[in-house]
Scaffold this active site. Sequence first.
Site, PDB file in Angstrom:
ATOM      1  N   TYR A 337       0.851  -1.186   0.000  1.00  0.00           N
ATOM      2  CA  TYR A 337       0.000   0.000   0.000  1.00  0.00           C
ATOM      3  C   TYR A 337       0.893   1.245   0.000  1.00  0.00           C
ATOM      4  CZ  TYR A 337      -4.188   2.735   1.413  1.00  0.00           C
ATOM      5  OH  TYR A 337      -5.248   3.614   1.477  1.00  0.00           O
ATOM      6  N   CYS A 338       0.661   2.148  -0.960  1.00  0.00           N
ATOM      7  CA  CYS A 338       1.359   3.425  -1.040  1.00  0.00           C
ATOM      8  C   CYS A 338       2.871   3.192  -1.088  1.00  0.00           C
ATOM      9  CB  CYS A 338       0.934   4.328   0.125  1.00  0.00           C
ATOM     10  SG  CYS A 338       1.521   6.042  -0.006  1.00  0.00           S
ATOM     11  N   VAL A 339       3.654   3.806  -0.191  1.00  0.00           N
ATOM     12  CA  VAL A 339       5.102   3.618  -0.232  1.00  0.00           C
ATOM     13  C   VAL A 339       5.465   2.175   0.101  1.00  0.00           C
ATOM     14  CG1 VAL A 339       5.502   4.301   2.184  1.00  0.00           C
ATOM     15  CG2 VAL A 339       7.304   4.607   0.504  1.00  0.00           C
TER      16      VAL A 339
END
Length: 601
Positions: A337-339
């Site tokens: 998720y995301c970074v």
Amino acid sequence: MDKPYGEEKTQSSAPDFEELSRNMARFLEGATKATTAYLKPLEERGAPPEIASDASEAIRTLGRVAESWLSDPQKSLEAQARLGSQFLDLWASTLKKAQGEPAEPVAEPEPKDNRFKDPEWSENPVFDFLKQAYLISSRWAEDMVEEAEGLDERTRHKAQFYLKQISSALSPSNFLLTNPELIRETIRENGANLARGMAMLAEDIQSGRGELRIRQTDPSNFKIGVNIAATPGKVIFRNDLIELLQYEPTTKQVLKRPLLIVPPWINKYYILDLNPEKSFIRWAVDQGLTVFCISWVNPEAQHAEKGFEHYMREGIFAALEAIEQATGEKKVTAIGYCVGGTLLAVTMAYMAAKRDKRIDSATFFTAQVDFTHAGDLKVFADEEQIRTIETQMKKRGYLDGSHMANAFNMLRPTDLIWSNVVNVYMKGRAPTAFDLLYWNSDSTRMPAANHAFYLRNCYLENKLAKGEMELAGVKLDLKKIKAPIFNLAAKEDHIAPARSVFLGSKAFGGPVDLVLAGSGHIAGVVNPPNKQKYQFWTGGPVEGELDDWLAKAKETPGSWWPYWFSWIEKQAPKKVPARSPGGGKLEPLCDAPGTYVLAKA
């Protein structure tokens, strides 16, 4: 006898000057506390360098726009004439309205702009004038940035971003004497709203240790592990960087292939486990998945040298080894998720170079691997600003959590900053309890080495997409990743823009199933099936531009979660008896959510 603090008047009348004076005394007392809370840390550490740096960068950038217009006096005069003409039209319209004649507005707010919803913004000629004058001026300034000649796109983008911050701050809705709703509220409460607001302002500056941390929710209603981050499970592994959570099964059988979730370390993992109704983790467990989730440490000074390689080895690799010990399974499917997704892609590229196939398929939630179109966060990632951040991080060994929280708030300043300033500090209304905003305020730090690597290699130089990133002596090539990819973008995402995720989908070497979810970076992901909110689009091969793909895509109402699970199940449908934490070689260390998630920044 004094009226209760903050009691509202029940009838329209002149102010109660005795009560007003008492509330103004309380207001001044709160102002003194707020000033003291702000100045005390400055005596110890001096003026905050990031404030001066941000201001000078904004002045320098907008100065480039001014230089562009001043270099062409004729064009500059035409722009000024255009603004003057609009104000003449506004003045004429206001005079008509003051005389009771109908008058068409010169400028109207956007339909979603809630700042000017109060009827007096339109019915009262004075406030209508203020509103329209603000809209005319801010839109004219936006045009000046857009039409400035000789600017490179990066400078133009930064100018647009800084102008958005300034225009949001200068809205007449933000000031007591220019906001009709605030004036009414203050008269009705004899200033008690201002006294309450100033008291909360002082508290928030104190809790931020000299910096204002705008309260967005009431934290007293939440307790991690009780009514938030409460899906039953155990911590089965711990090292210097992670605790690995394994969740209790709720089905008799589970898919043989386990699921590993790699959340972002910029915020805490429980965005995927807010409460039973919203929890993606609980839902995945209920579908018959053996779910493992990394909970990252909230770094201290001793983690300063932990870089991307450490997060790969002590994070994802350590989790894979622990999962094999817990279940006997060498292969997993993974979510980033995301970074956390960026790290997962980096790790998979490294593994591909080493012919390591333990991650059999991967899902990316609003994660970027190509940062060409990375949106407004790129404003903070030029060489000079990165050097400033690196200097700040060297002093502590980490980037304070408030820095990233402020950056995210600045992506939507009207909604995330100024609406809270008005509601909390001027109306004196304590915010309601909201689990998502509680998570948003529960910020984390970033280790110096990790964050510097991320900013330089991804946002500044885009090395991963170019095939130039090196990790542990290995040059990374995303095209070598042949495992199936489920890539989720969110249509209104301000952090990982859909256009950016779409472009990144072309970087992988194997099959990619792109899904575009409705809403933004959080709501687009945390969208359980029982809510029946938003929609998602599926459209086959990732070709051309996002708009072309979307024009041909199939729109489906509701949550994309069941579509994702069918994708998971088709790849590895074999089932085995459910696995409880502690059933393998690893004994549980403590109950979920563990200890790392409890540390505050």
